[in-house]
Design a protein around this motif. Structure first.
Motif, PDB file in Angstrom:
ATOM      1  N   THR A 183       0.905  -1.233   0.096  1.00 25.38           N
ATOM      2  CA  THR A 183      -0.020   0.035  -0.064  1.00 25.38           C
ATOM      3  C   THR A 183       0.754   1.341  -0.124  1.00 25.38           C
ATOM      4  N   ASP A 184       2.109   1.182   0.024  1.00 26.17           N
ATOM      5  CA  ASP A 184       2.921   2.399   0.173  1.00 26.17           C
ATOM      6  C   ASP A 184       3.040   3.032  -1.124  1.00 26.17           C
ATOM      7  N   PRO A 185       2.934   4.369  -1.172  1.00 25.33           N
ATOM      8  CA  PRO A 185       2.698   5.097  -2.597  1.00 25.33           C
ATOM      9  C   PRO A 185       3.808   4.820  -3.687  1.00 25.33           C
ATOM     10  N   HIS A 188       3.303   2.251  -6.382  1.00 26.96           N
ATOM     11  CA  HIS A 188       2.538   2.444  -7.471  1.00 26.96           C
ATOM     12  C   HIS A 188       2.433   3.775  -8.066  1.00 26.96           C
ATOM     13  N   ILE A 189       3.733   4.676  -7.702  1.00 29.11           N
ATOM     14  CA  ILE A 189       3.867   5.790  -8.240  1.00 29.11           C
ATOM     15  C   ILE A 189       4.036   6.046  -9.775  1.00 29.11           C
ATOM     16  N   ASP A 192       3.689  -0.336 -11.143  1.00 32.29           N
ATOM     17  CA  ASP A 192       3.031  -1.236 -10.004  1.00 32.29           C
ATOM     18  C   ASP A 192       4.025  -2.311  -9.657  1.00 32.29           C
TER      19      ASP A 192
END
Length: 240
Positions: A183-185, A188-189, A192
């Motif tokens: 779930t850490d940004p 997925h910045i 993925d």
């Protein structure tokens, strides 16, 4: 006769000197083109890359022995230099709009110039090769708490991990190294990062039963990190 013979000999000597000089110049030019820099002559001053939005410094530390690739043996902290930086910079330019400096530094953690480089890279600290002094640990701690970032790469197995963990306890005795959650940004910045895939080197390949080539890795790969009090990732660690 002696005069003409001497003249011919002088001409040959001058020709040999000219050829040798051209070869030396060509070798120097090729060395500068291929390697760009040497590990003994860093130039970390920001004036060399004005306006650059991304600058990287590789952490330099005391070490015995070394290893490498492409036939180049370097100290442990400099393994894969300069290829790692050159490939990384090219990829960063290709997939982002960042202005990336062509000049990176190699700095000890006690050097105040590390604060000119928000992004630090620590190479191959496993196998007990990295033993920061109290001063070095304090320098890295201050850098990260001020807002800096550390990427740690290229070590495998539990022995390497135990040595690195002991070293990082000197930097942050009260901050654990944890698994970076999906779930850490960060995950997925841009891409993925939802699959932990170990990429074997040639040294990991073995001939298995039935003639199949198999990769013998030292455990599953994982992304690990250290967070500050605000939940910001200060260090990202590529394990296995």
């Amino acid at each position: 006769f002696w005069t003409s013979a001497l003249s011919a000999m002088q001409a040959r000597i001058l020709r040999y000197i000219s050829i040798l000089s051209m070869l030396l110049l060509a070798e120097t030019a090729m060395s500068q083109f291929r390697f760009g820099r040497t590990i003994g002559d860093p130039d970390p001053e920001p004036e060399r890359h004005p306006g650059a939005e991304f600058r990287l410094a590789r952490v330099k530390y005391r070490t015995l022995g070394g290893a490498g690739s492409h036939g180049i043996i370097q100290p442990w902290w400099a393994i894969d230099y300069p290829y790692a930086e050159e490939h990384f910079f090219a990829a960063l330019r290709r997939v982002t709009n960042l202005t990336v400096s062509d000049v990176e530094a190699q700095l000890e953690l006690t050097d105040s110039r590390i604060f000119q480089y928000p992004f630090l890279f620590l190479q191959a600290p496993g196998a007990g090769n990295w033993h920061p002094t109290p001063q070095e640990a304090a320098g890295l701690r201050e850098h990260l708490l001020r807002g800096g970032f550390l990427l740690v790469d290229d070590f495998h197995g539990e022995y390497d991990w135990a040595a690195f963990q002991a070293a990082m306890r000197q930097v942050f005795p009260d901050r654990p190294i944890v698994e970076i959650p999906e779930t850490d940004p960060l995950m997925h910045i841009f891409y993925d990062l939802d699959k932990n895939t170990a990429i074997p080197g040639e040294r990991h390949l073995r001939l298995g039963a039935g003639g199949q080539i198999v990769a013998r890795m030292q455990g599953p790969p994982s992304w690990r990190g250290i967070y500050d009090d605000r939940g910001r990732l200060m260090a990202a660690i590529n394990f296995n």
